[in-house]
Design a protein around this motif. Structure first.
Motif, PDB file in Angstrom:
ATOM      1  N   THR A   3       0.841  -1.206   0.000  1.00  0.00           N
ATOM      2  CA  THR A   3       0.000   0.000   0.000  1.00  0.00           C
ATOM      3  C   THR A   3       0.874   1.254   0.000  1.00  0.00           C
ATOM      4  OG1 THR A   3      -1.768  -1.150   1.156  1.00  0.00           O
ATOM      5  CG2 THR A   3      -1.810   1.246   1.255  1.00  0.00           C
ATOM      6  N   ALA A   4       1.952   1.231   0.777  1.00  0.00           N
ATOM      7  CA  ALA A   4       2.879   2.367   0.809  1.00  0.00           C
ATOM      8  C   ALA A   4       3.518   2.585  -0.563  1.00  0.00           C
ATOM      9  CB  ALA A   4       3.952   2.138   1.869  1.00  0.00           C
ATOM     10  N   LEU A   5       3.784   1.494  -1.294  1.00  0.00           N
ATOM     11  CA  LEU A   5       4.347   1.637  -2.630  1.00  0.00           C
ATOM     12  C   LEU A   5       3.380   2.364  -3.556  1.00  0.00           C
ATOM     13  CD1 LEU A   5       6.555   1.031  -4.753  1.00  0.00           C
ATOM     14  CD2 LEU A   5       5.278  -1.062  -5.260  1.00  0.00           C
ATOM     15  N   TYR A   6       2.105   1.970  -3.557  1.00  0.00           N
ATOM     16  CA  TYR A   6       1.132   2.641  -4.427  1.00  0.00           C
ATOM     17  C   TYR A   6       0.969   4.115  -4.049  1.00  0.00           C
ATOM     18  CZ  TYR A   6      -0.116  -1.675  -6.740  1.00  0.00           C
ATOM     19  OH  TYR A   6      -0.065  -2.826  -7.480  1.00  0.00           O
ATOM     20  N   LYS A   7       0.994   4.411  -2.763  1.00  0.00           N
ATOM     21  CA  LYS A   7       0.902   5.812  -2.334  1.00  0.00           C
ATOM     22  C   LYS A   7       2.119   6.595  -2.822  1.00  0.00           C
ATOM     23  CE  LYS A   7      -2.065   5.161   1.661  1.00  0.00           C
ATOM     24  NZ  LYS A   7      -2.208   5.237   3.113  1.00  0.00           N
ATOM     25  N   ALA A   8       3.306   5.980  -2.738  1.00  0.00           N
ATOM     26  CA  ALA A   8       4.527   6.646  -3.202  1.00  0.00           C
ATOM     27  C   ALA A   8       4.499   6.836  -4.718  1.00  0.00           C
ATOM     28  CB  ALA A   8       5.757   5.839  -2.782  1.00  0.00           C
TER      29      ALA A   8
ATOM     30  N   ASN B 292       4.536  10.442  -6.518  1.00  0.00           N
ATOM     31  CA  ASN B 292       5.864  10.588  -7.140  1.00  0.00           C
ATOM     32  C   ASN B 292       6.980  10.697  -6.113  1.00  0.00           C
ATOM     33  OD1 ASN B 292       4.922  10.513  -9.847  1.00  0.00           O
ATOM     34  ND2 ASN B 292       4.254  12.642  -9.627  1.00  0.00           N
ATOM     35  N   ASP B 293       6.861   9.961  -5.018  1.00  0.00           N
ATOM     36  CA  ASP B 293       7.876   9.965  -3.963  1.00  0.00           C
ATOM     37  C   ASP B 293       8.935   8.908  -4.288  1.00  0.00           C
ATOM     38  OD1 ASP B 293       9.408   9.940  -1.671  1.00  0.00           O
ATOM     39  OD2 ASP B 293       7.669  10.173  -0.335  1.00  0.00           O
TER      40      ASP B 293
ATOM     41  N   ARG C 274       7.594   1.066 -17.174  1.00  0.00           N
ATOM     42  CA  ARG C 274       7.988   2.381 -17.685  1.00  0.00           C
ATOM     43  C   ARG C 274       7.985   3.441 -16.587  1.00  0.00           C
ATOM     44  NH1 ARG C 274       4.311   0.930 -22.420  1.00  0.00           N
ATOM     45  NH2 ARG C 274       5.764  -0.083 -23.828  1.00  0.00           N
ATOM     46  N   LEU C 275       7.015   3.323 -15.673  1.00  0.00           N
ATOM     47  CA  LEU C 275       6.953   4.271 -14.568  1.00  0.00           C
ATOM     48  C   LEU C 275       8.190   4.154 -13.682  1.00  0.00           C
ATOM     49  CD1 LEU C 275       5.465   6.326 -12.717  1.00  0.00           C
ATOM     50  CD2 LEU C 275       4.342   4.355 -11.649  1.00  0.00           C
ATOM     51  N   LEU C 276       8.575   2.931 -13.345  1.00  0.00           N
ATOM     52  CA  LEU C 276       9.695   2.732 -12.426  1.00  0.00           C
ATOM     53  C   LEU C 276      11.057   2.936 -13.086  1.00  0.00           C
ATOM     54  CD1 LEU C 276       8.402  -0.322 -10.382  1.00  0.00           C
ATOM     55  CD2 LEU C 276       8.456   2.079  -9.700  1.00  0.00           C
TER      56      LEU C 276
ATOM     57  N   ASP D 270       3.909   7.006 -20.177  1.00  0.00           N
ATOM     58  CA  ASP D 270       2.668   7.776 -20.256  1.00  0.00           C
ATOM     59  C   ASP D 270       2.314   8.272 -18.854  1.00  0.00           C
ATOM     60  OD1 ASP D 270       0.172   8.847 -20.598  1.00  0.00           O
ATOM     61  OD2 ASP D 270      -0.775   6.986 -21.281  1.00  0.00           O
ATOM     62  N   PRO D 271       2.646   9.518 -18.514  1.00  0.00           N
ATOM     63  CA  PRO D 271       2.386  10.018 -17.161  1.00  0.00           C
ATOM     64  C   PRO D 271       0.899  10.137 -16.837  1.00  0.00           C
ATOM     65  CG  PRO D 271       3.184  11.787 -18.565  1.00  0.00           C
ATOM     66  CD  PRO D 271       3.266  10.523 -19.368  1.00  0.00           C
ATOM     67  N   SER D 272       0.053  10.029 -17.836  1.00  0.00           N
ATOM     68  CA  SER D 272      -1.390  10.118 -17.564  1.00  0.00           C
ATOM     69  C   SER D 272      -1.953   8.804 -17.031  1.00  0.00           C
ATOM     70  CB  SER D 272      -2.147  10.532 -18.827  1.00  0.00           C
ATOM     71  OG  SER D 272      -2.097   9.506 -19.794  1.00  0.00           O
TER      72      SER D 272
END
Length: 160
Positions: free
Chosen positions: A24-29, A33-34, A61-63, A70-72
């Motif tokens: 859950t902390a990973l999804y919040k980060a 964008n933490d 791609r995000l990581l 795709d930032p959207s």
């Protein structure tokens, strides 16, 4: 996502609760964008397995920042459930056009493996329990994805 909290399941042990909290902390980060928290939660050499169209490799791609990022695209988790060291997260993108399942492996508070499934029905079975072994190989599901249209998408079985 900001208000999403994992639900503790009846009979869930302390390790499973900690593992759900880590994921859950990973999804919040990821949502905020933490990058520092993401780096603290993921093993340096994360084992990755992907099932889906190449155009849906959004988490990779995000990581990694690999193009075409795709930032959207936003991950919207709907459920988080843990089975020992494995944490299953099911959700969709913020447009509700793509369903996904992430199967994370957490070891000592660090995420060491992820399996991604896009627009795929996932069923999880537990093969190690004595009651399943005694049923002459008859595997009962302990979890099944709810968002995928089971009739028009491929189905996969994960064995714990």
């Amino acid at each position: 996502m900001a208000n999403f909290q994992p639900c503790l399941q009846e009979g869930e042990d302390a390790e499973e609760a900690r593992n759900k909290t880590t994921v859950t902390a990973l999804y919040k980060a990821l949502t905020s964008n933490d990058v520092d928290v993401v780096h603290l939660l993921l093993a340096p050499y994360l084992e990755w397995w992907f099932h889906g169209p190449p155009t849906h490799q959004h988490l990779n791609r995000l990581l990694t920042g690999a193009p075409p990022y795709d930032p959207s695209f936003k991950f919207v988790p709907l459920s988080i459930v843990a089975f020992g060291s494995m944490v299953l997260v099911e959700g969709f993108d913020d447009c509700r056009s793509v369903s996904w399942v992430h199967a994370w492996t957490v070891t000592d508070g660090i995420i060491t493996q992820v399996r991604e499934y896009y627009n795929t029905s996932v069923t999880v079975t537990r093969l190690s329990s004595p009651e399943i072994r005694s049923q002459s190989g008859n595997c009962q599901s302990v979890w099944q994805s709810k968002l995928a249209d089971n009739e028009s998408v491929p189905g996969l079985v994960l064995a714990l």
